[in-house]
Design a protein around this motif. Structure first.
Motif, short mmCIF file in Angstrom:
data_model
loop_
_atom_site.label_atom_id
_atom_site.label_comp_id
_atom_site.label_asym_id
_atom_site.label_seq_id
_atom_site.Cartn_x
_atom_site.Cartn_y
_atom_site.Cartn_z
N VAL A 1 0.77 11.81 10.28
CA VAL A 1 0.43 11.16 9.01
C VAL A 1 0.35 9.65 9.21
CG1 VAL A 1 1.17 10.75 6.63
CG2 VAL A 1 1.40 13.03 7.63
N LEU A 2 1.30 9.10 9.95
CA LEU A 2 1.28 7.67 10.24
C LEU A 2 0.08 7.31 11.10
CD1 LEU A 2 2.48 4.85 10.08
CD2 LEU A 2 3.96 5.45 12.02
N ARG B 1 0.88 -1.18 0.00
CA ARG B 1 0.00 0.00 0.00
C ARG B 1 0.92 1.23 0.00
NH1 ARG B 1 -5.27 -1.31 3.45
NH2 ARG B 1 -5.18 0.94 3.73
N PRO B 2 1.22 1.77 -1.19
CA PRO B 2 2.23 2.83 -1.31
C PRO B 2 2.02 4.02 -0.37
CG PRO B 2 1.59 2.05 -3.47
CD PRO B 2 0.67 1.39 -2.48
N ALA B 3 0.80 4.49 -0.22
CA ALA B 3 0.56 5.65 0.65
C ALA B 3 0.89 5.33 2.10
CB ALA B 3 -0.89 6.12 0.52
N ASP B 4 0.51 4.12 2.53
CA ASP B 4 0.79 3.72 3.92
C ASP B 4 2.28 3.49 4.14
OD1 ASP B 4 -1.91 3.92 4.42
OD2 ASP B 4 -2.28 1.78 4.18
N GLU B 5 2.94 2.89 3.16
CA GLU B 5 4.39 2.70 3.26
C GLU B 5 5.10 4.05 3.32
OE1 GLU B 5 5.17 0.17 -0.12
OE2 GLU B 5 4.99 -1.64 1.09
N ALA B 6 4.62 5.02 2.55
CA ALA B 6 5.20 6.37 2.58
C ALA B 6 4.97 7.03 3.94
CB ALA B 6 4.61 7.23 1.46
N ALA B 7 3.79 6.84 4.50
CA ALA B 7 3.50 7.40 5.83
C ALA B 7 4.45 6.81 6.86
CB ALA B 7 2.04 7.13 6.21
N LEU B 8 4.71 5.52 6.76
CA LEU B 8 5.64 4.86 7.68
C LEU B 8 7.05 5.41 7.51
CD1 LEU B 8 6.12 2.78 9.86
CD2 LEU B 8 6.29 1.04 8.09
N ALA B 9 7.45 5.62 6.27
CA ALA B 9 8.79 6.14 5.99
C ALA B 9 8.97 7.56 6.54
CB ALA B 9 9.07 6.11 4.49
N ARG B 10 7.90 8.35 6.57
CA ARG B 10 7.96 9.74 7.04
C ARG B 10 7.58 9.87 8.51
NH1 ARG B 10 4.42 10.80 2.68
NH2 ARG B 10 3.00 11.69 4.20
N ALA B 11 7.42 8.78 9.21
CA ALA B 11 6.90 8.80 10.59
C ALA B 11 7.72 9.65 11.53
CB ALA B 11 6.79 7.38 11.13
N GLY B 12 9.02 9.68 11.35
CA GLY B 12 9.87 10.48 12.23
C GLY B 12 9.59 11.97 12.12
#
Length: 114
Positions: A55-56, A39-50
């Motif tokens: 967003v996460l 799920r690209p949007a969710d994976e991106a949210a995880l990557a930007r979590a810091g």
């Protein structure tokens, strides 16, 4: 619950009461990460979590809203962790948003909150 999940998934320390609750948060985080795969949007949210933890948290909340059965599974794990953490200990649980939250145990003497 979603805040604790998102915080744990972002790799930050989660303030929880005891090992059973930490284990529950870790298990829930693992399951949510599995659901995020592909799920690209969710994976991106995880990557930007810091940088953008909100967003996460939103992505986690959407996932749970989309799949009530999955939400129920995670809530069961969450509740079991809290039940297992009790005994002689205390489990303070707060769900939601608030400016100030006070949780206490074994107060002896006067206390003024104002």
């Amino acid at each position: 619950m979603t805040v604790a999940i998102a915080t744990a998934m972002a790799g930050k320390a989660v303030e929880v009461a005891g090992e059973p609750v930490r284990a529950a948060v870790a298990e829930i985080s693992r399951r949510v990460r599995e659901r995020f795969r592909g799920r690209p949007a969710d994976e991106a949210a995880l990557a930007r979590a810091g940088e953008e933890p909100e967003v996460l948290e939103g992505a986690v909340r959407r996932l749970l809203d989309e799949d009530p059965a999955f939400r129920a599974q995670l809530e069961t794990i969450w509740q079991q962790g809290h039940v297992n953490a009790s005994g002689d200990g205390v489990v303070n649980v707060f769900n939601g948003r608030a400016e100030k939250v006070v949780q206490l145990r074994d107060v002896q003497g006067d206390i003024n909150i104002g």
